[in-house]
Design a protein around this motif. Structure first.
Motif, PDB file in Angstrom:
ATOM      1  N   ALA A  43       0.786  -1.223  -0.051  1.00 18.80           N
ATOM      2  CA  ALA A  43       0.004   0.032  -0.101  1.00 18.80           C
ATOM      3  C   ALA A  43       0.894   1.216   0.192  1.00 18.80           C
ATOM      4  CB  ALA A  43      -0.922   0.086   1.211  1.00 18.80           C
ATOM      5  N   TYR A  44       1.896   1.520   0.834  1.00 18.03           N
ATOM      6  CA  TYR A  44       2.925   2.492   0.746  1.00 18.03           C
ATOM      7  C   TYR A  44       3.414   2.846  -0.559  1.00 18.03           C
ATOM      8  CZ  TYR A  44       2.722   2.446   5.987  1.00 18.03           C
ATOM      9  OH  TYR A  44       2.244   2.614   7.318  1.00 18.03           O
ATOM     10  N   GLU A  45       3.864   1.661  -1.011  1.00 20.84           N
ATOM     11  CA  GLU A  45       4.449   1.793  -2.342  1.00 20.84           C
ATOM     12  C   GLU A  45       3.627   2.423  -3.676  1.00 20.84           C
ATOM     13  OE1 GLU A  45       7.579   1.842  -3.049  1.00 20.84           O
ATOM     14  OE2 GLU A  45       8.625   0.217  -1.829  1.00 20.84           O
ATOM     15  N   LYS A  46       2.265   1.767  -3.367  1.00 19.96           N
ATOM     16  CA  LYS A  46       1.236   2.196  -4.461  1.00 19.96           C
ATOM     17  C   LYS A  46       0.950   3.850  -4.078  1.00 19.96           C
ATOM     18  CE  LYS A  46      -3.493   1.830  -5.451  1.00 19.96           C
ATOM     19  NZ  LYS A  46      -4.697   1.732  -4.738  1.00 19.96           N
ATOM     20  N   LEU A  47       0.666   4.064  -2.961  1.00 23.32           N
ATOM     21  CA  LEU A  47       0.426   5.750  -2.374  1.00 23.32           C
ATOM     22  C   LEU A  47       1.673   6.488  -2.497  1.00 23.32           C
ATOM     23  CD1 LEU A  47      -1.495   4.727   0.646  1.00 23.32           C
ATOM     24  CD2 LEU A  47      -2.483   5.700  -1.406  1.00 23.32           C
ATOM     25  N   ALA A  48       2.816   6.062  -2.573  1.00 20.74           N
ATOM     26  CA  ALA A  48       3.995   6.837  -2.794  1.00 20.74           C
ATOM     27  C   ALA A  48       4.064   7.510  -4.199  1.00 20.74           C
ATOM     28  CB  ALA A  48       5.478   6.023  -2.819  1.00 20.74           C
ATOM     29  N   ASP A  49       3.263   7.085  -5.225  1.00 21.50           N
ATOM     30  CA  ASP A  49       2.714   7.614  -6.527  1.00 21.50           C
ATOM     31  C   ASP A  49       1.594   8.629  -6.555  1.00 21.50           C
ATOM     32  OD1 ASP A  49       5.282   6.571  -7.674  1.00 21.50           O
ATOM     33  OD2 ASP A  49       3.969   4.822  -8.134  1.00 21.50           O
ATOM     34  N   SER A  50       1.044   8.826  -5.456  1.00 21.67           N
ATOM     35  CA  SER A  50      -0.262   9.598  -5.334  1.00 21.67           C
ATOM     36  C   SER A  50       0.216  11.009  -5.822  1.00 21.67           C
ATOM     37  CB  SER A  50      -0.735   9.625  -3.628  1.00 21.67           C
ATOM     38  OG  SER A  50      -1.568  10.608  -3.688  1.00 21.67           O
ATOM     39  N   ASP A  51      -1.039  11.585  -6.199  1.00 21.73           N
ATOM     40  CA  ASP A  51      -1.051  13.001  -6.634  1.00 21.73           C
ATOM     41  C   ASP A  51      -1.094  13.936  -5.508  1.00 21.73           C
ATOM     42  OD1 ASP A  51      -1.211  12.477  -9.382  1.00 21.73           O
ATOM     43  OD2 ASP A  51      -3.395  12.462  -9.371  1.00 21.73           O
ATOM     44  N   SER A  52      -1.308  13.544  -4.147  1.00 21.92           N
ATOM     45  CA  SER A  52      -1.359  14.306  -2.921  1.00 21.92           C
ATOM     46  C   SER A  52      -0.106  14.338  -2.725  1.00 21.92           C
ATOM     47  CB  SER A  52      -2.178  13.617  -2.124  1.00 21.92           C
ATOM     48  OG  SER A  52      -1.934  14.225  -0.771  1.00 21.92           O
ATOM     49  N   ARG A  53       0.834  15.303  -2.807  1.00 25.17           N
ATOM     50  CA  ARG A  53       2.321  15.422  -2.334  1.00 25.17           C
ATOM     51  C   ARG A  53       2.474  15.220  -0.896  1.00 25.17           C
ATOM     52  NH1 ARG A  53       5.407  20.197  -3.276  1.00 25.17           N
ATOM     53  NH2 ARG A  53       7.174  18.625  -3.132  1.00 25.17           N
ATOM     54  N   PRO A  54       1.716  15.664  -0.079  1.00 22.74           N
ATOM     55  CA  PRO A  54       1.832  15.186   1.580  1.00 22.74           C
ATOM     56  C   PRO A  54       1.692  13.709   1.674  1.00 22.74           C
ATOM     57  CG  PRO A  54       0.526  17.082   1.375  1.00 22.74           C
ATOM     58  CD  PRO A  54       0.665  16.737  -0.204  1.00 22.74           C
ATOM     59  N   LEU A  55       0.678  13.242   1.262  1.00 27.06           N
ATOM     60  CA  LEU A  55       0.375  11.795   1.363  1.00 27.06           C
ATOM     61  C   LEU A  55       1.605  11.064   0.597  1.00 27.06           C
ATOM     62  CD1 LEU A  55      -1.591   9.481   2.259  1.00 27.06           C
ATOM     63  CD2 LEU A  55      -2.459   9.723  -0.192  1.00 27.06           C
ATOM     64  N   ALA A  56       2.060  11.258  -0.637  1.00 25.38           N
ATOM     65  CA  ALA A  56       2.963  10.579  -1.406  1.00 25.38           C
ATOM     66  C   ALA A  56       4.353  10.395  -0.497  1.00 25.38           C
ATOM     67  CB  ALA A  56       3.302  11.241  -2.553  1.00 25.38           C
TER      68      ALA A  56
END
Length: 195
Positions: A43-56
């Protein structure tokens, strides 16, 4: 259990009430805390590409930390990712955590200059934070190990001296600091710089 129940309730809310990525991040944090490293890391690896910079940024930091903790990520890969994160994300606990992880990784890989520079950055940017004190103490401990222990014995005298002069603020106060200065004097004598 309470956190898992709250996440399940959030997932039942109508689409658009909460960002799906935020829910996925919360689930990954709970998975990590519960010892379920594989789904948390995915999940972390997937979210690291998120459009939300703080979340990424948060997800990328947690992915590296969990990858190292579970021995699923080599030190050099972790360093590369954290160095990128350190220049792309600034100003909060994610940056400080990134600097702290880098100090630990640099010390493990004997990249002394990088370790001391990073500890200095943490101290400059986050002087009042408790984590900064831990980072600085770690760097100071390694500084002592370099100049009083075996770590510095393989260094060329000029490299040894340059490291001291560039980072002398890490010299401990008192008897141990005096011993470092005595050893430094011995190295100066070794390379005919007695004067």
């Amino acid at each position: 259990k309470t956190a898992e129940d709250a996440i399940a309730a959030a997932e039942r809310l109508p689409v658009g009430v909460l960002d799906r990525n935020d829910i996925d991040f919360a689930r990954a944090v709970v998975d990590e805390a519960a010892g379920r490293a594989t789904p948390a890391l995915a999940a972390y690896e997937k979210l690291a590409d998120s459009d939300s910079r703080p979340l990424a940024a948060s997800a990328s930091f947690r992915a590296v930390r969990l990858g190292r903790k579970t021995a699923r990520m080599p030190a050099e890969d972790a360093i590369r990712r954290l160095e990128t994160l350190a220049v792309t994300w600034r100003g909060d606990d994610v940056e400080l955590g990134t600097l702290g992880e880098l100090v630990d990784l640099y010390s493990q890989t004997k990249r002394w200059r990088d370790m001391l520079t990073t500890a200095r950055q943490a101290n400059t940017r986050f002087a009042t934070w408790d984590e900064t004190r831990r980072i600085y103490e770690t760097a100071t401990g390694w500084f002592e190990a370099i100049f009083l222990g075996r770590e510095g014995t393989s260094m060329e005298p000029v490299e040894f001296l340059a490291l001291y002069y560039d980072y002398k603020e890490f010299t401990p106060v008192g008897r141990r600091g005096d011993e470092i200065v005595r050893r430094l004097a011995d190295r100066l004598v070794e390379i005919d710089l007695l004067d």
